[in-house]
Design an enzyme around this catalytic site. Structure first.
Site, PDB file in Angstrom:
ATOM      1  CE  LYS A  80      -3.938   1.994   2.572  1.00  0.00           C
ATOM      2  NZ  LYS A  80      -4.765   1.878   3.784  1.00  0.00           N
ATOM      3  CB  SER A 155      -8.084   3.721   2.528  1.00  0.00           C
ATOM      4  OG  SER A 155      -7.212   3.141   3.481  1.00  0.00           O
ATOM      5  CB  SER A 179      -8.098   1.046   5.554  1.00  0.00           C
ATOM      6  OG  SER A 179      -8.753   2.286   5.608  1.00  0.00           O
TER       7      SER A 179
END
Ligand code: ZN
Lengths: 481, 481, 90
Positions: A80, A155, A179
């Site tokens: 990420k 996210s 997330s």
């Protein structure tokens, strides 16, 4: 035999060790897969093809020379893009960090590298992790591999989608209010938010420090355990990290006591609730006991979460004034505070909203009304859950109250968007571990089960997930791509 | 007569530390190339976390104990949020005394020489910002700030007093005593440039409080207060209101000037630092530390009187210069003769170094070492040289670094104890100072004049006791016909 | 209610310029968010609840040792002398 790019992490390590293929062959197959599906999915912000290939060659050389290759040798990992990678641009999907190249590796990256994992590149997210769809990425949204018209969740949407689409063996995400679990649920992969402190946050670009953890997103429970064991542990660079014992899988497990959280079922879409019920039945079939419980303080969890997360974010994001690192914005003739304000105009809308709310709840006069109350709720909720965990091993419910939705559906109404996090924020507030496990589909859209356990009881989570995974056979690769 | 109330806010760097407060960069940032003493933590790179320095907690606790403060069982850190280019994170990690857990020290009392007590409100541990150098001249750089983060993150102790001072003299006394205490604790070398800073608040006749910032040495504090009292008196005498305001001290012009009002509008939005857990000192921490703590000036003063039988006056002179007192005690280790050695140090020795005591390491750079003084004392006590000769010898040692015995040998300075030689000297004095001899016969007090002459005649080498006896006997002897 | 002035003040202390569009739609959106978190007021303020999840003991803290890498931490706007060039202060 399975296609090379569809192998699970433990299969990759086995295959390499046994000489069925080379690391280079494997990485090339993954890069091909990326080439094929990335134009549709858009998981990556930065792809490090050269770095991945050269890491693969190093591993192959080590194998030839019979050197130690590490427990994750050859496993390709997508990261990420809010986790710092030395020498690889780390943007947080923000304009503000467009040109930021970290000078150091996050602790988890060091762990992965030391164990022979191959970094593929940086995955998309909502700017600074603030969002539940990746629509707030300043670069591009990521598409759900199961249906490209739908959001992948967020996210860590890039991580969820990339793993589901087979663009990497496993991925790392971060989870501040769901997330990791939200995209895991929406993309039908396994994702874990570890106990607060189990994994070092050093190098994770902070959104809300007291809530977030880095965790793995994988296609199987076994893979997830491999990654978790590598990234866990006390780290000298994070004062909030703590020691933990490794997880084993399969594990000689006892039959566990499971409780379904009533409020999470009643708050969910019918299709989702139905799916969770059938998972509950599966638990009972394998000999787990299942009851229903209620959580008194649940009502206040989401407001409390948004208060704390925004407060911390407003302070964490203050450092982005563009004078030490950042993007191209000449100093010119601006006075410093004008320069700061001009530069920071380049945050996206959602980030700005949360910074403003954060500044508001911390302002003198409001601190006691919001921030302190939110802290208090947090403690009450934790206490309530710890009490429940004395009676039950696990608390379960749907990860997401709804099915994946289409782009644009919630983007204009912040509150509507916030509400999708209602089930996941509980674990962040209480600092407990929570996993999202794929349990089925409705009209081709994935549904995930959330399982929560007491602090540092990841072993129980894994035991239950592993057993359930064995009895629910979920299609692994989407047809749409 | 006007009533003045003064309070202080003192910042002292913990110069004793090797590393910074939250990272392993050097604590001594002085004389380094700009921005060469920084890491991802102290220059606030995204994802870096503060890692608190154990020793900093210890030093600040010792300071709290020395200033009579309570030290709580648990301490916490807070974020003070404000933007400024010298602040790498745009917030400062500090402590804050609300909502339960306090800073490292609270509710202290510190006694001035006349037994007046100054109340200490609190003592906090916090990080120093970087430094901004305003470039002067040069078309290209005139409009920019030049920033150096080498100092950023250095540990600071903030000491806040109640407004208990009634005038600049008390403030001076307090600051002198505080410097001495910090030095004895080994916490802060207050003579290092920039190691101590002071903000002062002054209010008169119950009027508004005026805060004066930017006083960069203890010496300037008294000047700033005097200026401010004069300024406020003249405002008061003109029947005008004294404004509640923040002023700055201009140490070139020696005046205070009004800060632009915008800078005062601070809402610091304090909240607990999420990256540092609550630190549990435990109930034994303070009592254990007290046992290991260096001796405080008061304790040392009492010990000098009790153990070394020094006068209060001599003890005071020694204690007030820690390095001199240390030198004294090192000398005692070589030769235990407290009175003689103290006497040499507080008189001749001190007058020789007087001009030099401003520099921090003046004793280290001296050629005179405890060995020299020990030997000198032995020579005096062994009646080998006279006290007067001792002073001349000291001057020579200061210049050459030779041992006293060498100097004495080469300059033929041994004391004359031979009665015959002294008698010759007495005789020549009697021959030349006829009227003084007559005076002395009538007035015994004039004898000292004759003794002085004899000493001078022998270059100070005559044993004064013998000389005195001989003068006396010669005076009372019947005159030759 | 968040007025336009409130919003401007919040933007000022947060050092963020807002676009026309944001100035237009933020007051309503922020209002809704604040309204949503206002429910926290129902909670009693009770100091007896321990608010902290984590504790560290003194012994666990970092030793006071210097350790530095040679890596350049800052790369842009560095003068020949090593200073970081920032915007003007006045
Ligand atoms: Zn540093």
């Amino acid at each position: 035999m399975t296609k090379l790019d569809d192998l699970l992490a433990y299969e990759v390590v086995e295959g390499l060790t046994e000489g069925h293929f080379t690391a280079e062959e494997y990485v090339i197959s993954i890069l091909k897969r990326i080439e094929e599906v990335e134009p549709k999915v858009h998981s990556f912000i930065t792809l490090d093809t050269e770095g991945a290939l050269s890491s693969a060659k190093i591993i192959d050389k080590k194998i030839r020379e019979k050197e130690d290759i590490g427990q994750l040798a050859g496993v390709t990992v997508g990261i990420k893009d809010n986790i710092s990678t030395q020498g690889i641009r780390t943007t947080c999907a923000s304009k503000i960090l467009e040109n930021y190249v970290p000078t150091y590796d996050a602790a988890v990256i060091r762990n992965l590298k030391e164990n022979g994992a191959i970094l593929l590149g940086k995955l998309n997210l909502d700017e600074f992790g603030m969002g539940s769809t990746t629509e707030y990425s300043r670069y591009h949204p990521t598409h759900n591999p199961w249906n490209l018209d739908y959001v992948p969740g967020g996210s860590s949407g890039g991580s969820g989608a990339a793993v589901a689409a087979g663009e990497c063996t496993v991925a790392l995400g971060s989870d501040t209010g769901g997330s990791i679990r939200c995209p895991s649920s929406f993309c039908s992969v396994v994702g874990l938010k570890p106990t607060y402190g189990r994994v070092s946050r050093s190098g994770l670009i902070s959104y809300a420090n007291s809530l977030e953890q880095i965790g793995p997103i994988c296609r199987s429970v076994k893979d997830l355990v491999m990654i978790l064991n590598i990234i866990s542990g006390k780290d000298a660079m994070d004062n909030t990290s703590m020691p933990s014992s490794p997880i084993t899988v399969p594990n000689k497990s006892n039959k566990l006591n499971v409780a379904v959280i009533k409020e999470l079922i009643t708050g969910s879409d019918q299709e989702v609730a139905k799916s969770v019920f059938s998972a509950t039945e599966k638990f009972q079939e394998i000999g787990f006991s299942c009851e229903e419980v209620s959580i008194k303080n649940l009502h206040y969890a989401l407001p409390s979460y948004y208060t704390l997360a925004s407060a911390e974010a407003s302070s964490n994001l203050a450092r982005y004034d563009n004078i030490r690192y950042g993007f191209d914005y000449p100093i010119g003739e601006y006075k410093w505070d004008t320069y700061f304000s001009n530069v920071r105009e380049n945050f996206g809308e959602e980030v700005k909203r949360r910074i403003l709310i954060g500044s508001y709840v911390l302002s003198s006069g409001y601190y006691g009304k919001y921030y302190l109350k939110a802290r208090r709720l947090r403690s009450l909720l934790r206490l309530e859950l710890l009490t429940l965990f004395k009676k039950y091993d696990l608390l379960i419910g749907p990860t997401m109250p709804i099915l994946p939705f289409k782009f644009g559906e919630k983007i204009d109404d912040p509150i509507k968007m916030y509400l999708v996090d209602v089930n996941t924020v509980i674990a962040n507030l209480a600092g407990i571990p929570a996993i999202s496990l794929p349990i089925g589909f409705s009209n081709g859209l994935p549904i995930g089960l959330q399982i929560m356990a007491a602090p540092f009881e990841e072993q129980k989570l894994i035991d239950a997930s592993y057993e359930l995974e064995k009895v629910i056979h979920i299609q692994r690769r989407p047809n749409s791509i | 007569m006007s009533m003045v109330m003064i309070g202080l806010e003192i910042h002292a760097q913990i110069t004793a530390l090797n590393s910074k407060l939250f990272c392993s960069c050097r604590g001594n940032y002085r004389d380094l190339r700009p921005n060469s003493n920084i890491c991802e933590i102290c220059c606030g790179l995204p994802g870096s976390l503060p890692i608190i320095n154990q020793k900093a907690i210890e030093y600040s606790t010792m300071t709290s104990i020395a200033l009579g403060c309570k030290v709580p069982d648990k301490i916490m850190f807070y974020r003070k949020n404000y933007f400024y280019p010298d602040l790498p994170k745009n917030f400062q990690i500090t402590q804050y005394n609300v909502y339960g857990i306090s800073s490292i020290g609270i509710e202290g009392k510190y006694e001035l020489d006349d037994a007046k007590q100054i109340r200490i409100s609190r003592i906090q541990l916090e990080e120093d910002p970087g430094r901004i150098v305003y470039s002067e001249g040069g078309m290209n750089v005139r409009n920019t700030a030049l920033i150096d983060y080498n100092r950023a993150g250095v540990a600071l102790i903030e000491i806040v007093t109640e407004p208990d001072f009634t005038g600049p003299k008390e403030v001076r006394q307090f600051l002198n005593k505080l410097s001495l205490t910090l030095e004895h604790l080994g916490v802060c070398d207050t003579l290092l440039e920039g190691s101590v800073r002071c903000d002062v608040n002054v209010s008169m006749n119950g009027g508004n409080k005026v805060e004066i910032k930017n006083i960069n040495s203890f010496k300037e504090v008294e000047k700033a207060i005097n200026y401010e009292i004069t300024r406020q008196s003249s405002v008061y005498n003109r029947n005008l209101n004294i404004e509640l305001e923040t002023r700055h001290w201009d140490d070139k012009k020696k005046i205070t000037f009004k800060a632009r009002s915008k800078e005062e509008e601070h809402d610091y939005r304090y909240f607990p630092e999420p990256d540092i857990p609550v630190i549990v000192l435990g109930s034994d921490f303070v009592s254990n530390l007290k046992q290991r703590m260096p001796e405080l000036p008061n304790q040392r003063f009492e010990r000098f009187i009790l153990k070394y039988k020094l006068s209060e006056h001599t003890s005071n002179i020694l204690i007030n210069d820690k390095k001199l007192a240390d030198f004294f005690e090192s000398t005692l280790k070589l030769h235990f003769s407290p009175t003689e050695i103290a006497n040499i140090l507080v008189t001749d020795f001190k007058s020789l170094i007087e001009d030099d005591t401003e520099s921090t390491d003046y004793l280290k750079n001296l050629k005179v070492k405890p060995e020299h003084i020990a030997e000198l004392a032995k020579l005096i006590e062994g009646n080998k040289i006279s006290r007067i000769t001792a002073k001349d010898i000291l001057v020579k040692i200061f210049e050459s670094g030779k041992l006293p015995s060498e100097v004495v040998n080469s300059s033929n300075s041994y004391k004359i104890a031979d009665e015959k030689t002294i008698m010759d000297a007495v005789q020549s004095v009697f021959d030349t100072e006829k009227s003084a001899v007559e005076d002395a016969k009538k007035n015994r007090e004039a004898i000292n004049f004759l003794l002085g002459k004899v000493m001078k005649f022998t270059n100070g080498r005559a044993d004064p006791k013998i000389a005195m006896r001989l003068i006396n006997s010669k005076l009372s002897a019947p005159e030759k016909q | 209610m968040i007025s336009k002035e409130d919003l401007e003040h919040l933007a000022q202390i947060s050092r963020i310029n807002l676009t026309e569009n944001e100035l237009e739609k933020f007051p309503k959106q922020l209002d809704k968010t604040i309204e949503y978190i206002d429910i926290l007021e129902e909670l009693a303020s009770d100091d007896s609840v321990n608010l902290d999840l984590q504790e560290l003991t003194f012994e666990e803290l970092r030793m006071d040792e210097i350790s530095m890498s040679d890596d350049k931490q800052l790369n842009k706007n560095i003068t020949e002398d090593g200073f970081l060039r920032g915007p003007k202060m006045k």
